[in-house]
Scaffold this active site. Structure first.
Site, PDB file in Angstrom:
ATOM      1  N   CYS A1325       0.824  -1.203   0.000  1.00 46.92           N
ATOM      2  CA  CYS A1325       0.000   0.000   0.000  1.00 46.92           C
ATOM      3  C   CYS A1325       0.859   1.255   0.000  1.00 46.92           C
ATOM      4  O   CYS A1325       0.463   2.281  -0.546  1.00 46.92           O
ATOM      5  CB  CYS A1325      -0.942  -0.013   1.198  1.00 46.92           C
ATOM      6  SG  CYS A1325      -0.121  -0.282   2.778  1.00 46.92           S
ATOM      7  N   HIS A1586      -2.066   0.460   7.276  1.00 47.65           N
ATOM      8  CA  HIS A1586      -2.422   0.573   5.857  1.00 47.65           C
ATOM      9  C   HIS A1586      -2.297   2.029   5.439  1.00 47.65           C
ATOM     10  O   HIS A1586      -2.703   2.934   6.168  1.00 47.65           O
ATOM     11  CB  HIS A1586      -3.842   0.061   5.635  1.00 47.65           C
ATOM     12  CG  HIS A1586      -4.309   0.182   4.218  1.00 47.65           C
ATOM     13  ND1 HIS A1586      -3.709  -0.503   3.175  1.00 47.65           N
ATOM     14  CD2 HIS A1586      -5.309   0.920   3.665  1.00 47.65           C
ATOM     15  CE1 HIS A1586      -4.334  -0.191   2.051  1.00 47.65           C
ATOM     16  NE2 HIS A1586      -5.306   0.667   2.324  1.00 47.65           N
TER      17      HIS A1586
END
Length: 1956
Positions: A1325, A1586
């Protein structure tokens, strides 16, 4: 020595080490720092230090040797050594403190030790070393014990304080040093205390911080306590004067400290507590004064005030607080620092609230008033301040004018509160006048002052008495202008008016004050500029007149005043248009709300009157009740079985229901009483009976578990969510809840009935009021503002247009008011008595219908509509219930409906009413004149007139058929109607062609009346009402409804008339306006609903009567179709428009969708014979023309579906309808070419050169194209063959890449926002967020695209993959790109990227742009200009003229988040200035001497893209773990970096000769403002989480202008609301509601957000023209070709994998072949297509709901064609693609089973023909010899060749550990069970050997070791196969074993061994 502690225990250590401990320590003290850092020396030092602690019984002594060694360590340059030495010093102090604290008396030895310790610390200058040049934060944190010890012993001198204070001025350690002061101050002597306070006082006000203010507060408090203690001690001496001359210090202590500081003993006596408010005596008091506070920030001012309040208000001495009261009032007298003084005074007064003491708050307030003249000083200051403000002499530098006034009003509130002062202390009239004059008459603080007066009236405070309120009401409030009064002023006036009414209610005479108040209320209600104020005044007036104690006696006065105001305003309408319209608007609103409130209030009695037959219904209710559907309420009385059904409407109130129930209950009671009376005559009375003698109050009603109390009387049934057939239980008894208290309104059902003479609705119906309302309505409707000049400017023209619209809207409001009134009795009676007139010819219809006035005509027409509607309610006397005639009801009958029509409407028609209506319509008076547009009133009146004509013209027998289209039509779609009346079919025969149900008109009346009239022409002209229509009228929703009604009723009348009379169509056909009329109705109407209505009417008109024998109907159909075809160019010219989400909605425009629908329907109903016998319509020519139109149509459909081409869809649908008639074009060569063109419309793929293909992209156009393809191949073998070949090519293995299982490309389509995401490969990510941020920067994107790839550049593979990735993100049609190739080539820290390992995004971002910078010089310049900035570290000497500067480049700016509120504070921390002085003086590199200097970091150069890294990750030194900071940290959308630039911070003049620029910075722009363009958010903890990005689109000019943001979360991209940036990115806490089961409440639960911004990207602001230009990117042709090759494959899959295509394929394979002349001729072709589609495409689809039907179709096709079966098996025998993909690799078990059963079924169908070929040529003689060549066995049959292919798969194409082999062996098992031939064939192929070797993992017998016994073992132990392997034994081996066990052992052994 190093290991001495290991070989000796503690007693040995004490015995042998203590004697030479001193020598060891002295030895260690002589070692150098480097030697001391050795582990041996450190261990020895620890041993020597610990020997003192271990013997607990040793005597306490001064250990100088240990201290010397500790000091040696402390002086080391190494931090760890210093901390170790400091720790040993503090340990000695702790040891001494522990001993002293445990002993009650301190011995002389201990006292001497204390002195020695203090002397040692002082002699070694420990304090100076701690806070000197070698200052360190960790050292400061550990020195608290030393400072407290020295302070307690009085050994901290002023020099020490100076040293500590100097260190506190250093910014990096200031906070930690200030943390030492609170504990230190408790032990300091007065002299250093005073000295420290002097140091703090010496600071300039701008140099103070929260810490210095807090320090000052503690110092002042300590000095005051010392002064009070000294004063208390001196008071014990003989006299106060003698104590002043003594030299004894304050607070003497025992011990050696007694004689300290004798020379400074008078240092405390200079604190005079009586002068604490004098300047220089109390630092905090001085700082909050205006002259000093102006240098503070707003937050710091508040903090200083809080500290001062805390210091003074919580100090115990009463005299100090009184001195501060005097100081505050002195400020007030001198007009200085008023705000802070008035804030402090109420708090000081509040501190005197001590119960049981005479010195309470009341006492101190009166003391301040009597002794200090507090209120006089206050009002003098107020007058002075307001005068200074008005004269412009007061400058609001510190506080705003509003803040100044608020503080003064708050002071008055506190002083005159119940706790603040006694009740007799009040404001005088003179003081109130001053307040009014100074504050209320001030425009800025006017509302605040009125709000204060309002609070005084509301509350129990005693600032004003009743006389003061009367003075305000009579003298002051009338001074307020009604036009400018505010809501607060109105509320104050209401409360004063109520007080005045209460005060004067005891007098008999009239109240002048009340009259004065109401007059002013009327003025406010009509003339107030604020609409909210006006509505509030109107509400008060309504409440006064309706709820007053005098009843309704003043209703006449109310109506008269309203009408008088309207008349005066209407007379001034020409002169003062705006104000007059405003008064009219308010007057109408007042009347309307008054009538509505009256109806709600007296609904119970109004309903009772209605039941009795004397009701007062509104004119609107008579109309709406006929249209809305009633509710049936079932009433159940308590204790009785009888039920009652009452019809109510949803708009009825509960009071209406209560009246109905009460009336019914009373009748039921009378009936029961009469029955009881009869029983009493026979002496059989049962007592009192169940009912009392009469109803004493409202009945109780309970429904849905809740009682309908009288409080709900004014609520509607709709609000209470009543449903049809809802049960209500009724009983007697007192209500559940009684109202108490004065001023509480009684419920509606408890009020006395109103006097009918005073009912406002009836009063308005009297003359001249009704005439006045109609005249005003006429005036408003025809109002045109007077133009001052002939040629008006645009502003004046817009103003006139606005006034005209306002007047028009008011006319609608006035009409709504008339609808609330009952129908005019005179007009109603005139129409009701029409039938009673003798000789109807003498009726004055012009007078009755009011033809001259459109408004009166509309009113009259609505009366006629009310009287003429069929009555759909009947009374059933048997049960006492009301019931509605629902179509599905059992009690409805034909007779009841027929009887309802033989009423007033028949009499009206017989009297000539219908004739008069037709004459009005034919006269055209309701139509606009030439060059004029339709008005609202004309449309409404015309719609009502047409509706009445339709109602009276319909035949009675077709009443039900016409009910919804005429009587109850509302323009709502049929699917949205609820409980509609579909009507019953006429029992007489009639023509209802094609399902059309067209009602008939009265032949004897209507058809006779319309003969010889121009009704057809009129109907044609009014059906289109858009000529000369103004845009403002077009946008009005009410006009849309009226125009819709006009079109509906005109077309309905025309259709019904044409259905009854064929001459109508003849007249239409002969009309010269027919063509223009059709064009307008089908194409030019701008509203979709109206256009649909007109086309629907034309459809019914054209199709009516087709089944009859009249040829005019068929001719008219052909004429209409041929005429509409002429408009085809006009329809094609209407192009679709796209409405961007950031643009305004477009105006209504014409469309062609309905046109094509109508034309298609007409052509569908044309008979082929009719078309061939006329020249009006040539279907073949039309087909060719439509083909040309479709070919030449430009591409308008968009891939994303934002634009749908209705023209293309219509052309395709129209062509389909034409082709259905089988024109020659369909079977011609041109038709075959057109077939190819249609195929291309669907399947032509876009390419790099032509990206717009295919032409059909929307769902509707593709569905129409598929339908056209189907129609083109129906009945045409050649066309079918062509289409079959084209479609077949799409389902060949070579036409596409292998499909994935569960494939559905529509799930992977590019997002609607047209951005592409990046697939997350596990933990990538951070990579996706970084790439998307770079890609969305246009300069970075262009630089990557234009970079030249060559073999000699650095990171060439990374550049190539980056270019591919950017190209994919820009050009791909897929949802996301898989970055795996990039991850394989990219290296970080000399290692390839691990996709499962998360990295820090900032580190990756820096590493990536560094690599980009190294790729080429061009990219290096781009990176430098985009991201590279320069920050300088400047040291400016204060004693010489030299400046030292070092420059440092950066790509990201690190922002501290901990202890910071926003990015500005973080930048301040970066650029903060430190002063180097004292021991920290700077050594000048030019002069070579120590100088004072200022050190500061500044930004010298800023890049175009300024990126920030918020330091959310910190390392906890205690837990030694990484943590994430989740505190709130904000940043702006626009950031100004000017205050942090070098030019701003350093100044131009600071650069001297010693400066040398190290970096060429180039020319900088003057502006340093930046816009936020991107944020990367991290969600999670420091250990993992994330990343996702929120980015602003700056590439698209429109999106940039409209501030469009998007969320990039890996593969998902969607729009983002920028208003959510704060909640998504700032971090901090969030609160949610959590249910607490213990307290049974929802509690607020707060927790830290785990998502917050991690990186910020700002873009330098540019000129508008640079931001608004379109950007084009130069992408290499190779990359474009690469991506478009992928796009074409994806789009092809997307076109094929869709349900519409699946449906098309179903028709192509199932139904179309049956339409061909010889279906059997194409059976093989069809089977091939079906099989290829299903096996190659359909089974791979994720969504396949019709798979069972497809398999059944394949089975059917194979059953009908042996050739298809042979082709199927031959295909798989030659190519094992399908068996391999489906039987072996398919993960779907159902698909595998389906394929296996299909293959078995095909083999079984071929078995009778092919079974004898299985063993040929190996067994041609029929013997059992199977020794022939294996490869030749079964070569003559497709079945055996297919089985051989399957067996070869086992040898070469599959592994033993494959997962999906069950169906594979199931097929072999089923094949073996078919018969002897199959078993022998498998033996001949050595199938058993093949399977054994497959499971043994061997290739042949050579590698097998005795497999026979192993096979037997497998059969015995694993009936289902070995563990982990497919269960083949139960299918194959077990079958073979059973089949041949009966043979001889020798024969079986021979055969089995031969096989092996």
């Amino acid at each position: 020595m190093e290991t001495i502690r290991i070989w000796l225990h503690i007693p040995a250590v004490m015995q042998h080490i203590i004697p030479f401990r001193t020598y060891v320590i002295r030895y260690l003290c002589k070692l150098s720092d480097q030697d001391l850092r050795q582990s041996a020396a450190r261990n020895m030092a620890d041993l020597m230090w610990s020997t003192v602690k271990e013997p607990l019984d040793t005597a306490l002594c001064f250990d100088k040797e240990s201290l010397d060694l500790a000091f040696k360590y402390f002086m080391s340059p190494t931090l760890t050594m210093r901390l170790a030495g400091l720790s040993q010093i503090t340990n000695q102090l702790h040891t001494f403190n522990d001993v002293c604290n445990n002993e009650s008396l301190v011995s002389d030895t201990e006292t001497s030790i204390v002195k020695e310790l203090a002397d040692w610390l002082i002699s070694n200058n420990v304090v100076e070393h701690i806070f000197g040049p070698n200052l360190h934060i960790e050292i400061v944190k550990q020195c608290q014990v030393i400072l407290n010890f020295l302070a307690a012993e009085g050994r901290l001198s002023t020099q020490h304080i100076d040293c500590i204070w100097a260190a506190a001025q250093l910014k990096h350690c200031s906070r930690y040093i200030h943390d030492l002061f609170p504990s230190l101050i408790k032990n300091l002597d007065p002299v250093p205390l005073r000295h420290l306070l002097n140091l703090v006082s010496a600071l300039h006000p701008s140099g103070h911080t929260e810490q210095t203010l807090y320090l000052a507060s503690m110092l002042i408090k300590a000095l005051w306590n010392n002064a009070l203690a000294a004063k208390a001690q001196l008071s014990k001496q003989s006299s106060f004067a003698s104590l002043l001359n003594t030299n004894l210090p304050m607070g003497n202590k025992k011990g050696p400290a007694v004689h300290k500081h004798q020379s400074n003993s008078n240092a405390v006596t200079d604190i005079n507590l009586d002068n604490v408010c004098k300047k220089g005596n109390t630092l905090l008091w001085d700082l909050v004064q205006d002259e000093d506070a102006i240098h503070f920030s707003e937050g710091l001012i508040n903090e200083a005030e809080k500290l001062l309040y805390s210091l003074v208000c919580w100090f115990t001495d009463r005299q100090i607080r009184m001195r501060f009261i005097e100081g505050c009032l002195e400020n007030l007298a001198n007009n200085r620092s008023v705000v802070v003084s008035l804030r402090l005074l109420p708090k000081l007064f509040g501190t005197f609230q001590q119960f049981g003491s005479s010195y309470d708050t009341h006492w101190i307030t009166m003391w301040a008033e009597k002794k200090l003249n507090m209120m006089k000083l206050f009002f003098d200051n107020l007058v002075h301040y307001i005068q200074a403000v008005r004269e412009g002499r007061h400058k609001h530098a510190l506080y705003s004018h509003s803040a100044e006034v608020q503080v003064r009003l708050q002071f008055l509130t506190c002083v005159f509160s119940t706790l603040g002062s006694p009740d007799h202390f009040r404001l005088s009239l003179e003081q109130v006048d001053i307040l009014w004059r100074c504050l209320v008459e001030d425009s800025e603080c006017y509302d605040d002052a009125l709000h204060w007066f309002l609070n005084q009236v509301r509350s129990k405070d005693h600032a004003m008495g009743m006389e003061t309120y009367k003075h305000l009401f009579l003298e002051k409030m009338p001074q307020l202008k009604p036009e400018t009064i505010s809501m607060t002023g109105l509320n104050l006036f209401q409360h004063l008016c109520n007080l005045a009414r209460l005060a004067t209610s005891a007098y008999d005479g009239g109240s002048n004050s009340e009259l004065c108040g109401m007059d002013q209320f009327w003025g406010i209600a009509l003339r107030a500029q604020s609409g909210d104020v006006s509505r509030a005044a109107i509400q008060y007036i309504n409440s006064y007149y309706i709820n007053g104690k005098t009843g309704l006696e003043k209703e006449q006065e109310f109506i008269s005043k309203c009408m008088e105001s309207l008349m005066i305003a209407s007379s001034n309408l020409e002169q003062e248009s705006h104000s007059s319209l405003t008064i009219i608007e308010r007057g109408l609103l007042m009347l309307k709300t008054h009538l509505e409130a009256f109806r709600r209030r007296f609904a119970y009695h109004l309903r009772q009157w209605q039941i009795e037959g004397t009701g007062i219904n509104s004119h609107l209710k008579a109309l709406s009740d006929k249209q809305s559907l009633p509710l049936r309420i079932v009433c159940q009385p308590a204790g009785l079985p009888d039920k009652m059904t009452i019809e109510m409407y949803p708009s009825d109130q509960v009071a209406d229901l209560r009246a109905e129930v009460t009336h019914w209950y009373e009748n039921l009671q009378k009936k029961q009483i009469s029955q009881q009376a009869q029983l009493q005559e026979f002496h059989q009375s049962s007592g009192k009976g169940e009912f009392p003698g009469g109803l004493t109050g409202p009945v109780r009603m309970i429904s849905a578990g809740h009682e309908l109390t009288t409080d709900n009387d004014e609520k509607t049934l709709h609000e209470l969510r009543f449903k049809d057939m809802q049960m209500v239980f009724v009983s007697l008894g007192a209500p559940r809840r009684e109202r108490k208290g004065e001023g509480v309104q009684l419920p509606a059902s408890c009020l006395p009935p109103p006097q009918k003479d005073n009912i406002p609705m009836l009063l308005l119906l009297q003359e001249p009021h009704l005439t006045t309302l109609f005249d005003l309505l006429e005036m408003l409707a025809s109002f045109k503002p007077p133009s001052r000049e002939v040629t008006m400017e645009d502003i004046e023209s817009a103003r006139c247009e606005e006034l005209h619209l306002h007047a028009e809207n008011l006319s609608r409001h006035l009409w709504e008011l008339l609808m609330l009134l009952p129908t005019c009795p005179d007009m109603l009676q005139a129409f009701q008595t029409i039938s009673d007139e003798q000789g109807n010819d003498g009726l004055n219809w012009k007078e009755l219908l009011r033809i001259k006035s459109a408004h009166k005509l509309l009113y009259v027409l609505e009366i006629i509509e009310t009287l003429g509607k069929p009555n759909r309610r009947i009374r059933r006397e048997s049960t006492g219930s009301y019931s509605d005639l629902y179509p599905d009801s059992d009690d409805s009958s034909e007779d009841q409906i027929g009887n309802s029509k033989n009423t007033w409407s028949c009499k009206f028609v017989a009297a000539g009413g219908l004739q008069q209506l037709l004459e009005i319509f034919n006269s055209g008076i309701l139509e606009p004149k030439e060059q004029e547009s339709w008005t609202v009133w004309q449309l409404d009146c015309l719609a009502c007139l047409l509706k009445l004509i339709c109602q009276f013209a319909v035949d009675p027998s077709d009443l039900d058929l016409a009910y919804h289209d005429v009587f109850a039509w509302s323009g709502v779609a049929e699917s949205h109607r609820k409980r509609t009346w579909p009507g019953k079919s006429r029992k007489v025969t009639g023509d209802h062609t094609k399902g059309l149900h067209i009602p008939r008109l009265t032949e004897q009346i209507f058809l006779v009346l319309v003969q010889g009239t121009c009704l057809i022409h009129r109907l044609m002209s009014v059906a289109y009402t858009y000529d000369n229509l103004a845009p403002r009228v077009l946008k009005a929703q009410s006009d849309h409804r009226s125009r819709h009604e006009v079109t509906h009723y005109s077309m309905w009348l025309l259709v019904s008339w044409a259905h009854c009379c064929s001459l109508v169509k003849s007249s239409l056909a002969d009309s010269e306006h027919l063509q223009d009329w059709l064009r307008k109705l089908t194409l030019l109407i701008p509203e979709t609903a109206v256009r649909h209505e007109s086309c629907n009417g034309l459809y019914k008109l054209s199709l009516s009567g087709l089944d009859g024998g009249d040829s005019i109907n068929r001719s008219f159909l052909l004429l209409t179709a041929s005429t509409l075809l002429k408009f085809l160019p006009d329809a094609q010219a209407l192009k679709p428009t796209k409405t961007e989400d950031y643009e305004e909605e477009p105006v209504l425009i014409p469309g062609c969708k309905e046109y094509f629908w109508l034309l298609r329907k007409l052509i569908d109903n044309i008979h082929v014979k009719d078309a061939s016998q006329t020249t009006l319509l040539d279907l073949d020519a039309s087909a060719r023309h439509l083909a040309d139109c479709i070919r030449s149509r430009e591409i308008l459909d968009h891939q994303d579906g934002n634009i749908e081409d209705d023209g293309l869809t219509g052309l395709l649908q129209l062509a389909t309808s034409v082709i259905k008639h089988k024109p020659p074009f369909k079977f011609s060569h041109e038709g075959q070419e057109f077939l190819r063109d249609i195929f291309n419309l669907l399947f032509l793929l876009p390419s790099l050169k032509d990206r717009q293909q295919p032409k059909c992209k929307s769902h509707s156009s593709r569905a129409a194209a598929y339908d056209l393809l189907v129609e083109m191949v129906k009945g045409s073998v050649e066309n079918y063959r062509l289409l079959h070949n084209w479609v077949m090519a799409q389902h060949m293995q070579s036409s596409h890449a292998p499909y994935k299982w569960g494939y559905w490309p529509h799930d992977d389509v590019r997002a609607e926002c047209r951005f592409v995401g990046l697939t997350n490969l596990g933990a990538t990510c951070y990579l996706a967020s970084t790439i998307q941020q770079l890609y969305m920067i246009p300069e970075a994107r262009q630089a990557i695209f234009t970079a030249k790839y060559s073999e000699d550049i650095k990171h060439k593979t990374t550049l190539l993959e980056l270019q591919k990735m950017f190209t994919y993100l820009m050009e791909s049609e897929c949802k996301a790109y898989n970055p795996r190739p990039f991850c394989k080539t990219y290296t970080m820290d000399k290692q390839p990227l691990n996709t499962g390992e998360q990295k820090d995004m900032t580190e990756f971002f820096t590493d990536l742009i560094t690599k980009i910078e190294e790729m080429s010089p061009e990219l290096k310049n781009t990176v430098k200009s985009l991201f590279g900035g320069v920050i300088t570290n400047n040291v400016v000497s204060l004693d010489c003229e030299h400046v030292s500067q070092t420059a440092e480049e950066f790509y990201t700016v690190r922002c501290q988040v901990a202890d910071m509120k926003n990015i500005y504070e973080s930048l301040d921390e970066v650029t903060i200035k430190d002063t180097l002085e004292g021991d920290n003086m700077y050594t000048c590199s030019h002069c070579g001497k120590k100088v004072r200097a200022e050190k500061r970091a500044c930004f010298k150069k800023l890049p175009r893209i300024l990126s920030f890294n918020t330091m959310r990750y910190t390392f906890n030194m205690v837990t030694m773990m990484k943590e994430k900071v989740n505190t709130h940290f904000s940043f702006p959308l626009r950031l100004d970096m000017t205050p942090y630039m070098e030019d701003f911070l350093m100044g131009k003049c600071d650069r001297k000769e010693g400066f040398k620029e190290e970096v060429d910075l180039g020319k900088e722009t003057a502006s340093y403002e930046y816009d936020l363009i991107g944020v990367t958010v991290h969600k999670g903890t420091a250990d993992g989480g994330h990343y996702y990005s929120i980015i602003r689109d700056i590439v698209n000019p429109h999106a940039y202008k409209n501030n469009k943001w998007y969320l990039f979360n890996d593969a998902e991209v969607k729009p983002f609301d920028s208003a959510q940036l704060a909640s998504e990115c700032f971090g901090g806490e969030m609160t949610t509601k959590t249910y607490d089961s213990v307290t049974d409440k929802f509690m607020d639960f707060s927790f830290e957000k785990t998502h917050s911004a991690y990186m910020l990207f700002y873009k330098r602001m540019e000129l508008e023209e640079e931001n608004g230009k379109d950007l084009k990117f130069d992408v290499s042709s190779e990359l474009l070709e690469w991506i478009w090759h992928d796009n074409m494959q994806f789009l092809q899959d997307k076109n094929i994998f869709e349900h519409t295509y699946f449906g098309f394929m179903w028709q192509l394979c199932s139904s179309i072949p049956s339409t061909l002349p010889d279906p059997k001729a194409v059976s093989l072709m069809t089977a091939k297509l079906s099989t290829s589609f299903v096996l190659e495409t359909f089974i791979h689809s994720k969504k396949k709901p019709t798979m069972l039907q497809w398999i059944e179709l394949l089975t059917k096709q194979f059953n009908n064609s042996q050739a298809a079966c042979e082709w199927f098996l031959d295909q798989m025998a030659d190519d094992d693609w399908w068996p391999m993909q489906i039987l072996i690799k398919c993960p779907n078990q159902i698909v595998r089973q389906m394929f296996q059963r299909l293959c078995i079924h095909v083999i079984q169908k071929l078995r009778p023909v092919h079974a004898h070929l299985y063993l040929q040529p190996g067994m041609e003689d029929g013997s059992d010899d199977m020794d022939g060549p294996v490869e030749n066995i079964g070569s003559r049959s497709c079945v055996t060749r297919f089985v051989k292919t399957l067996l070869s798969i086992m040898e070469h194409g599959v592994k033993p550990h494959s997962k999906h082999l069950t169906e594979y062996f199931a097929f072999l098992y089923e094949f073996a069970k078919m018969g002897e031939e199959e078993s022998q064939f498998l033996f001949s192929l050595q199938a058993i050997s093949t399977m054994v070797h497959f499971y043994m993992g061997t290739k042949g017998p050579k590698n097998a070791a005795n497999p026979f016994f192993k096979l037997l073992t497998m059969l015995m132990e694993f009936a289902g196969g070995p563990l982990g392997m497919p269960p083949f034994a139960s299918y194959i081996l077990q079958r073979i074993w059973e089949e041949y066990t009966q043979r001889t052992r020798k024969d079986f052994k021979r055969r089995f061994l031969s096989v092996l």
